[in-house]
Design a protein around this motif. Structure first.
Motif, PDB file in Angstrom:
ATOM      1  N   CYS A   6      -1.189   6.128   0.604  1.00 50.87           N
ATOM      2  CA  CYS A   6      -2.092   5.011   0.310  1.00 50.87           C
ATOM      3  C   CYS A   6      -3.421   5.314   1.016  1.00 50.87           C
ATOM      4  O   CYS A   6      -3.409   5.621   2.209  1.00 50.87           O
ATOM      5  N   PHE A   8      -5.485   3.435   2.148  1.00 61.11           N
ATOM      6  CA  PHE A   8      -5.732   2.478   3.233  1.00 61.11           C
ATOM      7  C   PHE A   8      -4.721   2.620   4.369  1.00 61.11           C
ATOM      8  O   PHE A   8      -5.085   2.643   5.540  1.00 61.11           O
ATOM      9  N   CYS A   9      -3.419   2.772   4.039  1.00 63.75           N
ATOM     10  CA  CYS A   9      -2.348   2.762   5.055  1.00 63.75           C
ATOM     11  C   CYS A   9      -1.832   4.156   5.411  1.00 63.75           C
ATOM     12  O   CYS A   9      -1.096   4.302   6.377  1.00 63.75           O
ATOM     13  N   HIS A  59      -0.483   0.002  -3.914  1.00 70.40           N
ATOM     14  CA  HIS A  59       0.388  -0.076  -2.745  1.00 70.40           C
ATOM     15  C   HIS A  59       0.648  -1.558  -2.494  1.00 70.40           C
ATOM     16  O   HIS A  59      -0.253  -2.304  -2.125  1.00 70.40           O
ATOM     17  N   CYS A  62      -0.296  -3.756   0.886  1.00 67.76           N
ATOM     18  CA  CYS A  62      -1.711  -4.031   1.196  1.00 67.76           C
ATOM     19  C   CYS A  62      -2.524  -4.317  -0.061  1.00 67.76           C
ATOM     20  O   CYS A  62      -3.715  -4.603   0.042  1.00 67.76           O
ATOM     21  N   GLU A  64      -3.695  -2.369  -2.206  1.00 68.83           N
ATOM     22  CA  GLU A  64      -4.722  -1.378  -2.520  1.00 68.83           C
ATOM     23  C   GLU A  64      -4.428  -0.764  -3.893  1.00 68.83           C
ATOM     24  O   GLU A  64      -3.309  -0.304  -4.140  1.00 68.83           O
TER      25      GLU A  64
HETATM   26 ZN    ZN Z   1      -1.630   0.432   1.639  1.00 68.10          ZN
END
Ligand code: ZN
Ligand code: FAD
Lengths: 88, 417
Positions: A6, A8-9, A59, A62, A64
Motif C-alpha cells: 500500500c 500509504f501503509c 487498501h 486505510c 487508499e
Molecule cells: Zn493502506
C-alpha cells in the motif's frame, strides 16, 4: 500469504486489499449522448490480459486507492502508483 | 477405430490379457479446411463437436486443443452437477444439462459414472430458511426438482454435519435437489471425444490457436502450432483463456479470470453419500468412489492466470470444512490444485456471436460449467450449425450486457463469486 504494497501503509497481507478493476478505462463523457454499447463496454468489458496488468486496488483499512502493476501469471507485484498527490 | 464397449468385450479382453483394446480416438493431422473448427478440447468444446456431428450431421469438424483433452477446468473440477438455480432462464439451461447427463453414458457408450446422489444446500438461521423456501418455490415453478428439509431430515441424510447446539453456524434445514450428483470428469471428456471421433470429428491435441485469420472483417480460419486451418465457422470454448483469444481476434468480453481451488483428502470409509454445501461456511464437499473427500469453495480474490491457488482461500475453505463437519478436522489432504475460471459480472455464461463475423463464443461458465457441458455443447452446436440461437441460449447472448437483461445468478447459486 502474499504481501501487497500500500503506498500509504507499506507491505500488508493480501486479504486487506480489494480489486477494483482494470486501470486505463475512460468513462464516457455523459454530457454527450452515450450509446448503450459504449456504456456497456465501459461498465463490463475487460482486457483481462495474461501477463503484465495494470489494475486499480483499494487498501481497505486505510481506504487508499492506488494503481498496481502485476504479472497475472507469476502473481509478482511489479510496482504501485499512488493516485493521491503528495501531501494531499 | 475403437469398438463398442460392453460387458462382453470386457470379458473377452479380460481373458486375453487386455491386449486387444484400440485407442479410444484417432490422432489425425489437421486438414487444411473444415466446415467448423472448435477451439478448446475441454468438455464444452468436445460436446459441441459431438452434437454438431450427431444432431446436425456436420462431420467435417475439428477440435483444436493446445494441451491434452480435459487438461483445463474439465479435468480440474469438483464434478458437482445440479440445476438448483433461481431464474427460469437458468433452469432451462442447467436442467436441460442434467437431463442430457441422465442418458449420456448410454448415448456415448462410455460410463461417465453419473451418480445422482442429491445435494444439500444448508440454511443456518431462520432468515436463511425463508430464503431457502423461496429458492425451493422458484425451482419448482421453473420445473426443477427441489425440497425444503428440516434439520432432522438433514441429519438423517448427513449425520456427520455439525448439529452441535453451540455450532457457529447451527443447521436449521436445507434445500435438497435429489437429481443432483457427481460424475467422473475425465470420463465426460474421454467419452465425448470417443463418440465424436466415431462420428468423424478430428480431435487434434497439442495444437494451440495462436491467431485468428480474418478477411474483410470475417474470421475465416486460425493460425496454429500445426499450421493454418480454415473453416466456414469457428467456435471458441476456451474457458479461462477466453479473453486471451478475444484480444487476439479483436472482440471484447465482460470476463475476468480467477483461480478456483479444489482439494482431495486421503481415502476414508464412506462418511457421506450426498453433496453438502454451506454458503455460510463457504465450503462444499462430497466423497468420491475411491473414498477421498472432494472439497471446493469460492474464488481466490486476486485476478489470475497462474494455475495455483493462494493461501487465504485455502484457509477459508478448509476452516469452513472443519466447521461444517468437525470430525473431518484431522483428515489429511492428498492433493490440492487450481484452475483458471472465466467469471462474468452476473455469474451466467455467454453463448453467442463474438462480435467478429464467423466466430462464436461459449464461455463465462466460471466456477460452474462442468454441470453444463452437455447443454453448452448442445446449444453451441445449434448456433454453429444454423447461425441462429436456440431458444434457450438466446438469453445468454453477450447482448444482455447492453440491454441490461442480466441473469444475475451470483446470489442464487450460493458461493460468493
Ligand atoms: Zn493502506
Ligand atoms: C477447482 C474447480 C472446481 C470446479 N467445480 C465445479 C463443479 O463442482 N461443478 C461444475 O459444474 N463446475 C465446476 N467448475 C467449473 C468447470 O470446471 C468449468 O466451468 C468447465 O469445466 C468449463 O469447461 P470448458 O470446456 O469450457 O473449459 P476447459 O475444460 O477449461 O477447456 C478449455 C480448453 O481450451 C484449451 N485452450 C485454451 N486456449 C487455447 C488455444 N489458444 N488453442 C487451443 N486450445 C486452447 C485449454 O487448454 C482447455 O483444455 C470448477 C472449476 C474449478 C477450476
Amino acid at each position: 500469504m502474499q504481501l501487497f504494497p500500500c503506498p500509504f501503509c507499506g507491505a500488508r497481507d493480501e486479504r486487506e486489499f480489494h480489486f477494483m478493476g482494470e486501470a486505463g478505462k475512460t468513462r464516457p463523457d455523459t454530457q454527450q449522448p452515450v450509446s448503450d454499447a459504449d456504456w456497456a463496454a465501459y461498465l463490463y468489458d475487460q482486457r483481462n490480459d495474461k501477463g503484465r496488468v495494470r489494475e486499480v486496488w483499494m487498501h481497505l483499512p486505510c481506504r487508499e486507492v492506488f494503481g498496481m502493476q502485476r504479472d497475472s501469471v507469476t502473481m509478482q507485484v511489479l510496482g504501485t502508483t499512488a493516485f493521491r498527490k503528495a501531501g494531499a | 477405430m475403437s469398438k463398442r464397449y460392453s460387458a462382453l468385450s470386457l470379458l473377452r479382453e479380460g481373458l486375453h490379457g487386455h491386449r486387444g483394446w484400440a485407442p479410444a480416438w484417432r490422432t489425425p493431422d489437421p486438414k487444411p479446411r473444415y466446415d467448423v473448427i472448435v477451439i478448446g478440447g475441454g468438455g464444452h468444446g468436445l460436446a459441441t463437436a459431438y452434437y454438431l456431428a450427431k444432431n446436425h450431421g456436420l462431420k467435417n469438424v475439428a477440435v483444436l486443443e493446445k494441451g491434452w483433452l480435459g487438461g483445463g477446468n474439465t479435468g480440474r473440477n469438483t464434478t458437482v452437477i445440479r440445476s438448483n438455480y433461481y431464474y427460469p432462464a437458468s433452469t432451462d439451461l442447467y436442467d436441460l444439462s442434467v437431463r442430457l447427463y441422465e442418458t449420456l453414458s448410454r448415448q456415448l457408450n462410455f460410463n461417465i459414472m453419473f451418480s445422482q446422489r442429491g445435494m444439500l444446500v444448508l440454511a443456518h438461521s431462520e432468515p436463511e430458511m425463508e430464503l431457502a423456501a423461496r429458492q425451493v418455490n422458484a425451482m419448482q415453478l421453473n420445473g426443477a426438482d427441489a425440497e425444503l428439509l428440516s434439520a432432522d431430515e438433514v441429519r438423517k441424510r448427513a449425520p456427520l454435519l455439525n448439529f452441535a447446539p453451540d455450532a457457529r453456524y447451527p443447521i436449521h434445514g436445507a434445500t435438497w435437489q435429489g437429481r443432483a450428483g457427481t460424475a467422473r470428469h475425465d470420463a465426460v471428456a474421454w467419452g465425448l471425444a470417443r463418440a465424436a471421433d466415431r462420428l468423424g470429428v478430428d480431435i487434434i491435441q497439442n495444437c494451440e490457436v495462436t491467431d485468428v485469420i480474418t478477411e474483410a472483417g470475417r474470421a475465416v480460419g486460425v493460425a496454429t502450432t500445426k499450421g493454418e486451418i480454415r473453416a466456414d465457422r469457428i467456435g471458441a470454448a476456451v474457458a479461462g483463456h477466453s479473453s486471451v483469444l478475444a484480444n487476439l481476434a479483436g472482440y471484447s468480453l465482460p470476463i475476468q479470470s480467477y483461480a478456483l481451488q479444489a482439494f482431495v483428502t486421503e481415502p476414508l470409509k464412506p462418511v457421506i453419500d450426498t453433496v453438502a454445501f454451506s454458503p455460510a461456511c463457504g465450503t462444499y464437499f462430497s466423497q468420491s468412489d475411491k473414498g477421498g473427500l472432494v472439497i471446493g469453495g469460492g474464488l481466490d480474490r486476486v485476478p489470475s492466470y497462474g494455475q495455483r491457488g493462494n493461501m487465504p482461500m485455502q484457509e477459508a475453505v478448509l476452516g469452513g470444512l472443519c466447521e461444517m463437519a468437525p470430525m473431518l478436522a484431522k483428515v489429511k489432504l492428498l492433493r490440492h490444485w487450481a484452475g483458471i475460471v472465466d467469471v462474468t459480472p452476473d455469474s451466467s455464461p455467454i453463448i453467442g456471436p463474438s462480435g467478429v463475423d464467423g466466430l462464436y463464443v461459449n464461455c463465462g461458465w466460471g466456477t460452474g460449467g462442468f454441470k453444463a457441458i452437455p447443454a453448452g455443447g448442445y446449444l453451441f452446436a445449434h448456433l454453429l450449425a444454423t447461425g441462429q440461437h436456440h431458444e434457450i441460449s438466446r438469453l445468454f447472448d453477450k447482448g444482455r450486457f447492453t440491454t441490461g437483461h442480466l441473469i444475475d445468478e451470483g446470489a442464487a447459486s450460493g458461493i460468493a463469486h
